[in-house]
Design a protein around this motif. Structure first.
Motif, PDB file in Angstrom:
ATOM      1  N   ALA A   1     -16.568  -1.237 -13.731  1.00  0.00           N
ATOM      2  CA  ALA A   1     -17.602  -2.191 -14.158  1.00  0.00           C
ATOM      3  C   ALA A   1     -18.213  -2.913 -12.964  1.00  0.00           C
ATOM      4  N   GLU A   2     -17.399  -3.170 -11.937  1.00  0.00           N
ATOM      5  CA  GLU A   2     -17.877  -3.867 -10.736  1.00  0.00           C
ATOM      6  C   GLU A   2     -18.558  -2.930  -9.747  1.00  0.00           C
ATOM      7  N   GLU A   3     -18.655  -1.633 -10.109  1.00  0.00           N
ATOM      8  CA  GLU A   3     -19.247  -0.631  -9.208  1.00  0.00           C
ATOM      9  C   GLU A   3     -18.527  -0.608  -7.857  1.00  0.00           C
ATOM     10  N   ALA A   4     -17.214  -0.758  -7.882  1.00  0.00           N
ATOM     11  CA  ALA A   4     -16.411  -0.719  -6.659  1.00  0.00           C
ATOM     12  C   ALA A   4     -16.625   0.621  -5.960  1.00  0.00           C
ATOM     13  N   PRO A   5     -16.620   0.622  -4.617  1.00  0.00           N
ATOM     14  CA  PRO A   5     -16.701   1.902  -3.913  1.00  0.00           C
ATOM     15  C   PRO A   5     -15.450   2.737  -4.198  1.00  0.00           C
ATOM     16  N   PHE A   6     -15.475   4.011  -3.826  1.00  0.00           N
ATOM     17  CA  PHE A   6     -14.352   4.921  -4.072  1.00  0.00           C
ATOM     18  C   PHE A   6     -13.044   4.219  -3.721  1.00  0.00           C
ATOM     19  N   PHE A   7     -12.069   4.296  -4.610  1.00  0.00           N
ATOM     20  CA  PHE A   7     -10.829   3.543  -4.423  1.00  0.00           C
ATOM     21  C   PHE A   7      -9.598   4.398  -4.683  1.00  0.00           C
ATOM     22  N   SER A   8      -8.484   3.899  -4.146  1.00  0.00           N
ATOM     23  CA  SER A   8      -7.165   4.461  -4.415  1.00  0.00           C
ATOM     24  C   SER A   8      -6.342   3.365  -5.075  1.00  0.00           C
ATOM     25  N   LEU A   9      -5.856   3.648  -6.281  1.00  0.00           N
ATOM     26  CA  LEU A   9      -5.092   2.679  -7.047  1.00  0.00           C
ATOM     27  C   LEU A   9      -3.760   3.309  -7.429  1.00  0.00           C
ATOM     28  N   LYS A  10      -2.671   2.634  -7.084  1.00  0.00           N
ATOM     29  CA  LYS A  10      -1.338   3.107  -7.453  1.00  0.00           C
ATOM     30  C   LYS A  10      -0.801   2.203  -8.550  1.00  0.00           C
ATOM     31  N   LEU A  11      -0.373   2.816  -9.657  1.00  0.00           N
ATOM     32  CA  LEU A  11       0.172   2.090 -10.790  1.00  0.00           C
ATOM     33  C   LEU A  11       1.590   2.573 -11.046  1.00  0.00           C
ATOM     34  N   GLU A  12       2.551   1.647 -11.017  1.00  0.00           N
ATOM     35  CA  GLU A  12       3.955   1.990 -11.275  1.00  0.00           C
ATOM     36  C   GLU A  12       4.366   1.401 -12.619  1.00  0.00           C
ATOM     37  N   TYR A  13       4.851   2.282 -13.486  1.00  0.00           N
ATOM     38  CA  TYR A  13       5.270   1.878 -14.823  1.00  0.00           C
ATOM     39  C   TYR A  13       6.778   1.962 -14.984  1.00  0.00           C
ATOM     40  N   ARG A  14       7.321   1.033 -15.758  1.00  0.00           N
ATOM     41  CA  ARG A  14       8.699   1.074 -16.249  1.00  0.00           C
ATOM     42  C   ARG A  14       8.556   1.131 -17.763  1.00  0.00           C
ATOM     43  N   GLY A  15       8.630   2.322 -18.309  1.00  0.00           N
ATOM     44  CA  GLY A  15       8.321   2.493 -19.728  1.00  0.00           C
ATOM     45  C   GLY A  15       6.850   2.204 -19.947  1.00  0.00           C
ATOM     46  N   ASP A  16       6.536   1.322 -20.897  1.00  0.00           N
ATOM     47  CA  ASP A  16       5.137   0.943 -21.165  1.00  0.00           C
ATOM     48  C   ASP A  16       4.679  -0.241 -20.316  1.00  0.00           C
ATOM     49  N   ARG A  17       5.592  -0.811 -19.523  1.00  0.00           N
ATOM     50  CA  ARG A  17       5.284  -2.013 -18.744  1.00  0.00           C
ATOM     51  C   ARG A  17       4.788  -1.654 -17.352  1.00  0.00           C
ATOM     52  N   LEU A  18       3.649  -2.248 -16.980  1.00  0.00           N
ATOM     53  CA  LEU A  18       3.125  -2.076 -15.626  1.00  0.00           C
ATOM     54  C   LEU A  18       3.943  -2.957 -14.689  1.00  0.00           C
ATOM     55  N   ALA A  19       4.686  -2.336 -13.771  1.00  0.00           N
ATOM     56  CA  ALA A  19       5.586  -3.067 -12.883  1.00  0.00           C
ATOM     57  C   ALA A  19       4.945  -3.396 -11.541  1.00  0.00           C
ATOM     58  N   ASN A  20       3.973  -2.591 -11.105  1.00  0.00           N
ATOM     59  CA  ASN A  20       3.377  -2.791  -9.792  1.00  0.00           C
ATOM     60  C   ASN A  20       2.013  -2.122  -9.762  1.00  0.00           C
ATOM     61  N   ALA A  21       1.082  -2.738  -9.039  1.00  0.00           N
ATOM     62  CA  ALA A  21      -0.250  -2.158  -8.843  1.00  0.00           C
ATOM     63  C   ALA A  21      -0.676  -2.411  -7.408  1.00  0.00           C
ATOM     64  N   VAL A  22      -1.160  -1.357  -6.760  1.00  0.00           N
ATOM     65  CA  VAL A  22      -1.574  -1.441  -5.359  1.00  0.00           C
ATOM     66  C   VAL A  22      -2.971  -0.836  -5.244  1.00  0.00           C
ATOM     67  N   LEU A  23      -3.934  -1.638  -4.802  1.00  0.00           N
ATOM     68  CA  LEU A  23      -5.323  -1.187  -4.663  1.00  0.00           C
ATOM     69  C   LEU A  23      -5.658  -1.037  -3.190  1.00  0.00           C
ATOM     70  N   ASN A  24      -6.001   0.164  -2.778  1.00  0.00           N
ATOM     71  CA  ASN A  24      -6.362   0.450  -1.387  1.00  0.00           C
ATOM     72  C   ASN A  24      -5.322  -0.110  -0.420  1.00  0.00           C
ATOM     73  N   GLY A  25      -4.030   0.069  -0.769  1.00  0.00           N
ATOM     74  CA  GLY A  25      -2.940  -0.337   0.099  1.00  0.00           C
ATOM     75  C   GLY A  25      -2.504  -1.791  -0.020  1.00  0.00           C
ATOM     76  N   LYS A  26      -3.175  -2.583  -0.873  1.00  0.00           N
ATOM     77  CA  LYS A  26      -2.827  -3.999  -1.025  1.00  0.00           C
ATOM     78  C   LYS A  26      -2.324  -4.260  -2.434  1.00  0.00           C
ATOM     79  N   ARG A  27      -1.129  -4.860  -2.492  1.00  0.00           N
ATOM     80  CA  ARG A  27      -0.512  -5.156  -3.788  1.00  0.00           C
ATOM     81  C   ARG A  27      -1.357  -6.173  -4.572  1.00  0.00           C
ATOM     82  N   LEU A  28      -1.540  -5.912  -5.860  1.00  0.00           N
ATOM     83  CA  LEU A  28      -2.268  -6.817  -6.744  1.00  0.00           C
ATOM     84  C   LEU A  28      -1.281  -7.711  -7.478  1.00  0.00           C
ATOM     85  N   GLU A  29      -1.693  -8.939  -7.730  1.00  0.00           N
ATOM     86  CA  GLU A  29      -0.889  -9.850  -8.549  1.00  0.00           C
ATOM     87  C   GLU A  29      -1.093  -9.455 -10.002  1.00  0.00           C
ATOM     88  N   LEU A  30       0.007  -9.262 -10.715  1.00  0.00           N
ATOM     89  CA  LEU A  30      -0.074  -8.917 -12.123  1.00  0.00           C
ATOM     90  C   LEU A  30       0.122 -10.162 -12.972  1.00  0.00           C
TER      91      LEU A  30
END
Length: 158
Positions: free
Chosen positions: A128-157
């Motif tokens: 929606a923000e028209e972000a440039p090409f990105f790499s997003l890592k999403l780590e799940y524990r079951g259905d719960r999102l445990a960690n998210a890293v956008l372009n090498g920087k951890r996001l606050e969940l």
């Protein structure tokens, strides 16, 4: 490790969404997603995108953009998946029945209220923000999102 594609086809302020209801053994059962699927031997991301969209929707894409790579890490099953994320604004053909669920045009603002994976909210916001090409890592524990890293920087969940 597996590779897949996911595409959000746009029309009149809506995305074409697939409500995954028809497969019994489906990690995405009852969730709403864009359309796409796994690579077949020898396919590029674009080859897979075009084939999967045609198979699941009956549409042939004529205008699409490669937006990013989403790395999914799941404990159960123990796997890593590289999902190549696309949006599309042009297509020909008519919607066909999908053997994985029901297809529906959903207003973009309404999607966050549907049963979707929590990490999907992150990449849908980037689209929606028209972000440039990105790499997003999403780590799940079951259905719960445990960690998210956008372009090498951890996001606050939340």
């Amino acid at each position: 490790m597996r590779n897949s594609t996911l595409c959000y086809i746009e029309q009149d302020g809506c995305y074409l969404m697939l409500h995954r209801t028809k497969k019994e053994k489906d990690i995405n059962k009852d969730k709403w997603l864009g359309v796409g699927g796994g690579f077949e031997w020898g396919e590029s991301p674009e080859d897979c995108l075009l084939r999967e969209v045609r198979e699941e929707t009956g549409l042939t894409l004529t205008d699409y953009r490669y937006r990013g790579i989403v790395t999914f890490v799941n404990e159960i099953p123990l796997e890593t998946e590289y999902m190549h994320l696309f949006t599309a604004a042009g297509f020909t053909g008519s919607l066909a029945d999908c053997d994985e669920g029901e297809l529906e045009w959903v207003e973009k603002e309404r999607i966050s209220r549907l049963p979707i994976w929590p990490g999907d909210l992150i990449f849908l916001k980037l689209l929606a923000e028209e972000a440039p090409f990105f790499s997003l890592k999403l780590e799940y524990r079951g259905d719960r999102l445990a960690n998210a890293v956008l372009n090498g920087k951890r996001l606050e969940l939340e």
